[in-house]
Design an enzyme around this catalytic site. Structure first.
Site, PDB file in Angstrom:
ATOM      1  N   THR A   1      23.322  -1.528  63.364  1.00  0.00           N
ATOM      2  CA  THR A   1      23.913  -1.771  64.177  1.00  0.00           C
ATOM      3  C   THR A   1      23.071  -1.441  66.012  1.00  0.00           C
ATOM      4  OG1 THR A   1      25.881  -0.277  64.704  1.00  0.00           O
ATOM      5  CG2 THR A   1      26.153  -2.621  63.116  1.00  0.00           C
TER       6      THR A   1
ATOM      7  N   TYR B   1      40.455   6.612  62.536  1.00  0.00           N
ATOM      8  CA  TYR B   1      39.849   5.753  61.427  1.00  0.00           C
ATOM      9  C   TYR B   1      40.423   5.668  60.215  1.00  0.00           C
ATOM     10  CZ  TYR B   1      35.242   3.745  59.395  1.00  0.00           C
ATOM     11  OH  TYR B   1      34.622   2.814  59.119  1.00  0.00           O
TER      12      TYR B   1
ATOM     13  N   SER C   1      36.467  -0.044  54.627  1.00  0.00           N
ATOM     14  CA  SER C   1      35.113   1.139  54.855  1.00  0.00           C
ATOM     15  C   SER C   1      36.129   2.236  53.399  1.00  0.00           C
ATOM     16  CB  SER C   1      35.188   1.303  56.340  1.00  0.00           C
ATOM     17  OG  SER C   1      35.002   3.170  56.478  1.00  0.00           O
TER      18      SER C   1
ATOM     19  N   LYS D   1      41.390   2.099  57.998  1.00  0.00           N
ATOM     20  CA  LYS D   1      40.763   1.454  57.044  1.00  0.00           C
ATOM     21  C   LYS D   1      41.980   1.387  55.408  1.00  0.00           C
ATOM     22  CE  LYS D   1      37.156   0.290  59.520  1.00  0.00           C
ATOM     23  NZ  LYS D   1      37.243  -0.745  59.741  1.00  0.00           N
TER      24      LYS D   1
END
Length: 198
Positions: free
Chosen positions: A127, A92, A80, A96
């Site tokens: 999604t 997060y 990402s 990544k």
């Protein structure tokens, strides 16, 4: 044990592995809470680093011996733009960034085996989880340039099929950039916007 059994089954049935796409990731409920890291559970770290980053390492560890018999195998880590800019949550971004560092270091060690290793950065992906998070009060998102899951898959397939893919090893590529280079589009014919700007 289950992972080892899976790769042993691949060995028994096919004798080799040509492409591995690492996309395992555990998303904690707090990911889009907008709360600072110290107000979220410490378990968020284990969810994203322990599952996401570790899974890519473990799967690749098992895969490489099976790739030794392939001519020009490929490992793709779904990462990402959060690897380079703040996105959602401290853990997060760290996960990544670690994944992209792992991509670079795997590539350094595996180039002599002609194994390409690349990170792939999708943009906003439509999604059920992303759409549900917004409906549940998460951040408002602009879906006009979003991509389908198929677009990311097409990016991975195009890279793995490129005879010159080893020239791309060790780096991160956006799905959008690969679409421009290889000429594919999303399933509706669109060219999605690419990575989010957080």
């Amino acid at each position: 044990a289950a992972v080892a059994a899976l790769f042993e089954r691949i060995r028994a049935e096919h004798g080799r592995l040509d492409v591995l796409v690492n996309n395992a990731f555990k998303i904690p409920a707090e990911l889009t809470s907008r709360r600072p890291f110290h107000e979220n559970p410490i378990s968020n770290w284990d969810d994203m680093i322990g599952v996401g980053t570790r899974s890519a390492y473990v799967a690749s560890w098992h895969a490489v011996p099976l790739m030794a018999t392939s001519e020009g195998a490929t490992i793709i880590n779904i990462s990402s733009s959060g690897a380079q800019e703040y996105a959602w949550h401290v853990a997060y971004g760290v996960g990544k960034a670690a994944l992209d560092r792992m991509t670079a270091d795997f590539a350094h060690e595996l180039r002599s085996r002609s194994i390409t290793v690349a990170s792939l950065w999708p943009g906003l992906v439509r999604t059920e989880r992303n759409e549900g998070a917004e409906k549940a009060g998460g951040p408002a998102l602009d879906w006009s340039g979003a991509e389908s899951l198929y677009f990311t898959g097409r990016a991975a397939a195009a890279l793995a099929a490129d005879p010159q893919r080893l020239e791309r090893t060790g780096r991160a590529w956006t799905s959008r950039a690969l679409a421009e280079d290889y000429g594919f589009r999303d399933i509706d014919g669109s060219l999605p916007n690419g990575p989010l700007s957080h």
